[in-house]
Scaffold this motif. Structure first.
Motif, PDB file in Angstrom:
ATOM      1  N   ASP A 145      39.131 -11.344 -13.613  1.00 35.28           N
ATOM      2  CA  ASP A 145      38.224 -10.960 -12.530  1.00 35.28           C
ATOM      3  C   ASP A 145      38.204  -9.456 -12.325  1.00 35.28           C
TER       4      ASP A 145
ATOM      5  N   ALA B  22      36.059  -7.822 -14.895  1.00 37.94           N
ATOM      6  CA  ALA B  22      34.663  -8.139 -14.610  1.00 37.94           C
ATOM      7  C   ALA B  22      34.132  -7.257 -13.485  1.00 37.94           C
ATOM      8  N   SER B  23      34.938  -7.040 -12.461  1.00 37.53           N
ATOM      9  CA  SER B  23      34.528  -6.185 -11.345  1.00 37.53           C
ATOM     10  C   SER B  23      34.317  -4.745 -11.792  1.00 37.53           C
TER      11      SER B  23
ATOM     12  N   TYR C 246      33.413  -3.767 -14.873  1.00 40.39           N
ATOM     13  CA  TYR C 246      32.139  -3.742 -15.603  1.00 40.39           C
ATOM     14  C   TYR C 246      30.973  -3.660 -14.624  1.00 40.39           C
ATOM     15  N   LYS C 247      31.058  -4.406 -13.536  1.00 36.67           N
ATOM     16  CA  LYS C 247      30.002  -4.401 -12.529  1.00 36.67           C
ATOM     17  C   LYS C 247      29.908  -3.048 -11.852  1.00 36.67           C
ATOM     18  N   ARG C 248      31.051  -2.489 -11.482  1.00 32.85           N
ATOM     19  CA  ARG C 248      31.075  -1.225 -10.763  1.00 32.85           C
ATOM     20  C   ARG C 248      30.586  -0.068 -11.623  1.00 32.85           C
TER      21      ARG C 248
ATOM     22  N   ILE D 239      26.732  -4.409 -14.748  1.00 27.96           N
ATOM     23  CA  ILE D 239      26.552  -5.706 -15.409  1.00 27.96           C
ATOM     24  C   ILE D 239      27.629  -6.668 -14.904  1.00 27.96           C
ATOM     25  N   GLN D 240      27.355  -7.955 -14.992  1.00 24.02           N
ATOM     26  CA  GLN D 240      28.290  -8.955 -14.496  1.00 24.02           C
ATOM     27  C   GLN D 240      28.711  -9.893 -15.614  1.00 24.02           C
TER      28      GLN D 240
ATOM     29  N   GLU E 268      30.865 -12.868 -17.540  1.00 23.48           N
ATOM     30  CA  GLU E 268      31.478 -14.130 -17.153  1.00 23.48           C
ATOM     31  C   GLU E 268      32.947 -14.094 -17.560  1.00 23.48           C
TER      32      GLU E 268
END
Length: 226
Positions: free
Chosen positions: A9, A12-13, A15-17, A21-22, A24
Motif C-alpha cells: 500500500d 502504491a500511495s 506512485y499516486k503522490r 497513477i494508482q 493495484e
C-alpha cells in the motif's frame, strides 16, 4: 502503461503522490505449502534470515542483535552473495560469535521446506531508502508459509501483516537492542502460539489466493481467455 501493480500500500500511495497513477496492490506471495509448525525447544530457539546481504539493508544489524539475546537463541544467515566484499565482512562478523552462522543458500523453491525446522524468521531492516521504507518482501510471507514466528523492526507494511495475524513480534525501533529485548521476553508457550498463528495465516497468504486476480488482469489486457 495500461496496468500497473505493486507489492504494498505504501508504494502504491507513492506512485499516486508522485506520478498521479494508482497501481493495484498484489503482494509477493509464495506458493502454498502443506507443512506443520515445528515444535520449539525451551532451551534452544532457532532464528533464520535468508536473502541478499546488502549494504542498504544493513545485514550486520541482525548479527549485532545477537550480542543482546539470551543463551536460548541462535541465528543462521542463509545469504545470497551480490557484493563479495560486503559478504566477506558479514561472514567475519558471524565467525566472531558463537550464536551466529552463515549457511549455504538454497534455490527459491526449497526455501520454505528448508526453513520449516526453525522457530523464528528474522528481518530487521532500517528504512534507508524509499523501497525499504515501504518494503513488504517475499521473505516475510515465506517465513509465514514455513510456519515460523516473525521478528521484525517497525517497518510500516510488514507490521500491518504481523499485527493483523498476530504471528510475530515487532521492536519499538530499528536498533538491534530493541528487537533483542522483545525476543528475550518470548516464552516457549508464546512462541508456540505465534507459530500456530502463522499456520493459520498461511492459508490466506499464498500465491493461489491471488492467482485468479492476476489471470483477470492478463485477460483484460490481452483479451485472451486463460
Amino acid at each position: 502503461c495500461d496496468k500497473i501493480i505493486t507489492v504494498s500500500d505504501g508504494l502504491a500511495s507513492e506512485y499516486k503522490r508522485v506520478y498521479g497513477i494508482q497501481p493495484e496492490v498484489i503482494m509477493s506471495l509464495p506458493a502454498s505449502r502443506d507443512v506443520q509448525p515445528s515444535q520449539p525447544q525451551s532451551d534452544r530457539i532457532r532464528i533464520i534470515h535468508h536473502g541478499v546481504a546488502g549494504r542498504s539493508r544493513k545485514t550486520e544489524m541482525m548479527i549485532e542483535m545477537m550480542d543482546h539475546v539470551d543463551e536460548r537463541f541462535t541465528l543462521d544467515l542463509m545469504l545470497v552473495v551480490k557484493d563479495v566484499k560486503y559478504h566477506k565482512m558479514i561472514v567475519s562478523l558471524a565467525e566472531k560469535r558463537k550464536n551466529v552462522r552463515v549457511i549455504p543458500s538454497v534455490p527459491m523453491q526449497e526455501i520454505i521446506p528448508r526453513i520449516n525446522q526453525y522457530d523464528i524468521g528474522l528481518f530487521l531492516v532500517p528504512p534507508t531508502n524509499l523501497n525499504l521504507q515501504y518494503t513488504l518482501p517475499n521473505k516475510l510471507f515465506e517465513f509465514i508459509q514455513a510456519r515460523l514466528a516473525v521478528a521484525i523492526g517497525p517497518s510500516i507494511e510488514m507490521r500491518k501483516i504481523v499485527d493483523k495475524f498476530n504471528c510475530g513480534i515487532v521492536s519499538k525501533d530499528f536498533s538491534p537492542l530493541s528487537l533483542a529485548r522483545e525476543l528475550n521476553r518470548l516464552t516457549t508457550e508464546k512462541l508456540v502460539q505465534l507459530k500456530e498463528n502463522s499456520h493459520k495465516a498461511a492459508q490466506e497468504l499464498n500465491a493461489e489466493t491471488k492467482a485468479k486476480r492476476v489471470r483477470e488482469i492478463v485477460h483484460d489486457l490481452t483479451e485472451i481467455k486463460l
